[in-house]
Design a protein around this motif. Structure first.
Motif, short mmCIF file in Angstrom:
data_model
loop_
_atom_site.label_atom_id
_atom_site.label_comp_id
_atom_site.label_asym_id
_atom_site.label_seq_id
_atom_site.Cartn_x
_atom_site.Cartn_y
_atom_site.Cartn_z
N MET A 1 0.84 -1.18 0.00
CA MET A 1 0.00 0.00 0.00
C MET A 1 0.89 1.24 0.00
O MET A 1 1.86 1.33 0.74
N ASN A 2 0.55 2.22 -0.82
CA ASN A 2 1.34 3.44 -0.88
C ASN A 2 0.92 4.40 0.24
O ASN A 2 -0.04 4.16 0.98
N ALA A 3 1.63 5.53 0.36
CA ALA A 3 1.36 6.49 1.43
C ALA A 3 -0.04 7.07 1.32
O ALA A 3 -0.73 7.26 2.33
N ARG A 4 -0.49 7.34 0.11
CA ARG A 4 -1.83 7.91 -0.08
C ARG A 4 -2.90 6.90 0.35
O ARG A 4 -3.89 7.26 0.99
N GLY A 5 -2.70 5.64 -0.02
CA GLY A 5 -3.64 4.59 0.39
C GLY A 5 -3.67 4.42 1.89
O GLY A 5 -4.74 4.24 2.48
N ALA A 6 -2.50 4.48 2.52
CA ALA A 6 -2.44 4.36 3.98
C ALA A 6 -3.13 5.54 4.64
O ALA A 6 -3.85 5.37 5.64
N MET A 7 -2.97 6.74 4.10
CA MET A 7 -3.63 7.92 4.64
C MET A 7 -5.15 7.77 4.52
O MET A 7 -5.89 8.08 5.45
N GLY A 8 -5.61 7.27 3.37
CA GLY A 8 -7.04 7.06 3.17
C GLY A 8 -7.61 6.04 4.13
O GLY A 8 -8.69 6.24 4.70
N LYS A 9 -6.90 4.94 4.33
CA LYS A 9 -7.33 3.90 5.28
C LYS A 9 -7.42 4.47 6.70
O LYS A 9 -8.37 4.20 7.44
N TYR A 10 -6.42 5.27 7.07
CA TYR A 10 -6.41 5.89 8.39
C TYR A 10 -7.62 6.83 8.53
O TYR A 10 -8.32 6.80 9.54
N GLY A 11 -7.87 7.63 7.52
CA GLY A 11 -9.02 8.53 7.54
C GLY A 11 -10.33 7.77 7.66
O GLY A 11 -11.23 8.18 8.40
N GLU A 12 -10.45 6.66 6.96
CA GLU A 12 -11.67 5.85 7.03
C GLU A 12 -11.85 5.25 8.43
O GLU A 12 -12.97 5.16 8.93
N SER A 13 -10.76 4.87 9.06
CA SER A 13 -10.85 4.35 10.43
C SER A 13 -11.32 5.43 11.40
O SER A 13 -12.17 5.18 12.27
N LEU A 14 -10.78 6.64 11.24
CA LEU A 14 -11.22 7.75 12.08
C LEU A 14 -12.69 8.07 11.82
O LEU A 14 -13.45 8.35 12.76
N ALA A 15 -13.10 8.02 10.56
CA ALA A 15 -14.50 8.31 10.20
C ALA A 15 -15.42 7.26 10.81
O ALA A 15 -16.48 7.60 11.37
N THR A 20 -19.57 5.82 14.77
CA THR A 20 -19.95 4.95 15.88
C THR A 20 -20.19 5.77 17.15
O THR A 20 -21.17 5.55 17.86
N GLU A 21 -19.31 6.73 17.41
CA GLU A 21 -19.47 7.60 18.58
C GLU A 21 -20.75 8.43 18.48
O GLU A 21 -21.34 8.78 19.50
N ALA A 22 -21.18 8.73 17.25
CA ALA A 22 -22.41 9.50 17.04
C ALA A 22 -23.66 8.62 17.10
O ALA A 22 -24.76 9.11 16.88
N GLY A 23 -23.48 7.33 17.35
CA GLY A 23 -24.62 6.43 17.51
C GLY A 23 -24.99 5.63 16.28
O GLY A 23 -25.97 4.88 16.30
N LEU A 24 -24.24 5.75 15.18
CA LEU A 24 -24.51 4.96 13.99
C LEU A 24 -23.88 3.58 14.15
O LEU A 24 -22.91 3.41 14.88
N THR A 25 -24.42 2.62 13.43
CA THR A 25 -23.87 1.27 13.40
C THR A 25 -23.24 1.05 12.04
O THR A 25 -23.91 1.16 11.01
N VAL A 26 -21.94 0.80 12.02
CA VAL A 26 -21.24 0.54 10.76
C VAL A 26 -21.57 -0.88 10.31
O VAL A 26 -21.34 -1.84 11.05
N LEU A 27 -22.12 -0.99 9.10
CA LEU A 27 -22.50 -2.29 8.55
C LEU A 27 -21.40 -2.87 7.68
O LEU A 27 -21.15 -4.07 7.69
N GLU A 28 -20.77 -2.02 6.87
CA GLU A 28 -19.72 -2.46 5.95
C GLU A 28 -18.75 -1.33 5.68
O GLU A 28 -19.13 -0.16 5.75
N ARG A 29 -17.53 -1.72 5.34
CA ARG A 29 -16.53 -0.75 4.90
C ARG A 29 -15.99 -1.21 3.56
O ARG A 29 -15.81 -2.40 3.32
N ASN A 30 -15.74 -0.26 2.70
CA ASN A 30 -15.15 -0.51 1.38
C ASN A 30 -15.95 -1.52 0.56
O ASN A 30 -15.39 -2.46 0.01
#
Length: 120
Positions: A1-15, A20-30
């Motif tokens: 994975m390149n740096a841009r891909g790693a940054m995107g993955k990190y951002g998706e994890s934070l999102a 989840t903290e806002a009360g939503l239930t994550v069903l799927e990612r990517n």
């Protein structure tokens, strides 16, 4: 994975954490749908299906992440939402909402995570 891909993955994890903290239930990612594209996060907010686009940028980036959803991108997200619903048994009773989570990564300190509901 390149740096841009790693940054995107990190951002998706934070999102996902913010949602989840806002009360939503994550069903799927990517979730991928052939040539149409990918939904970064599919979540549920009560009885509403939430299709969430995540945009991650560095603090010195030209464009703020929240400005990244063009009309074309919004149309593609609506199509992806329809495809997800079709492949998962139909629309939820509360309908569908398309959200955007923008993640801004400063040179120092904590990331700034913004969640905008109903952007498209």
């Amino acid at each position: 994975m390149n740096a841009r891909g790693a940054m995107g993955k990190y951002g998706e994890s934070l999102a996902a954490r913010r949602l989840t903290e806002a009360g939503l239930t994550v069903l799927e990612r990517n979730w991928r749908c052939g040539r149409t594209g990918e939904i970064d996060i599919v979540a549920r907010d009560g009885d509403v299906l939430v299709v969430c686009e995540v945009k991650t940028r560095r603090a010195n980036a030209f464009e703020h992440p929240m400005a990244a959803v063009t009309p074309e991108k919004a149309a593609r997200l609506r199509q992806l939402a329809e495809n997800w619903i079709h492949s998962h048994g139909g629309a939820p009773p509360g309908g569908v909402r398309i959200d955007l989570v923008g993640v801004l990564l400063p040179h120092r300190g904590a990331a700034v995570v913004e969640h905008a509901q109903g952007v498209a």
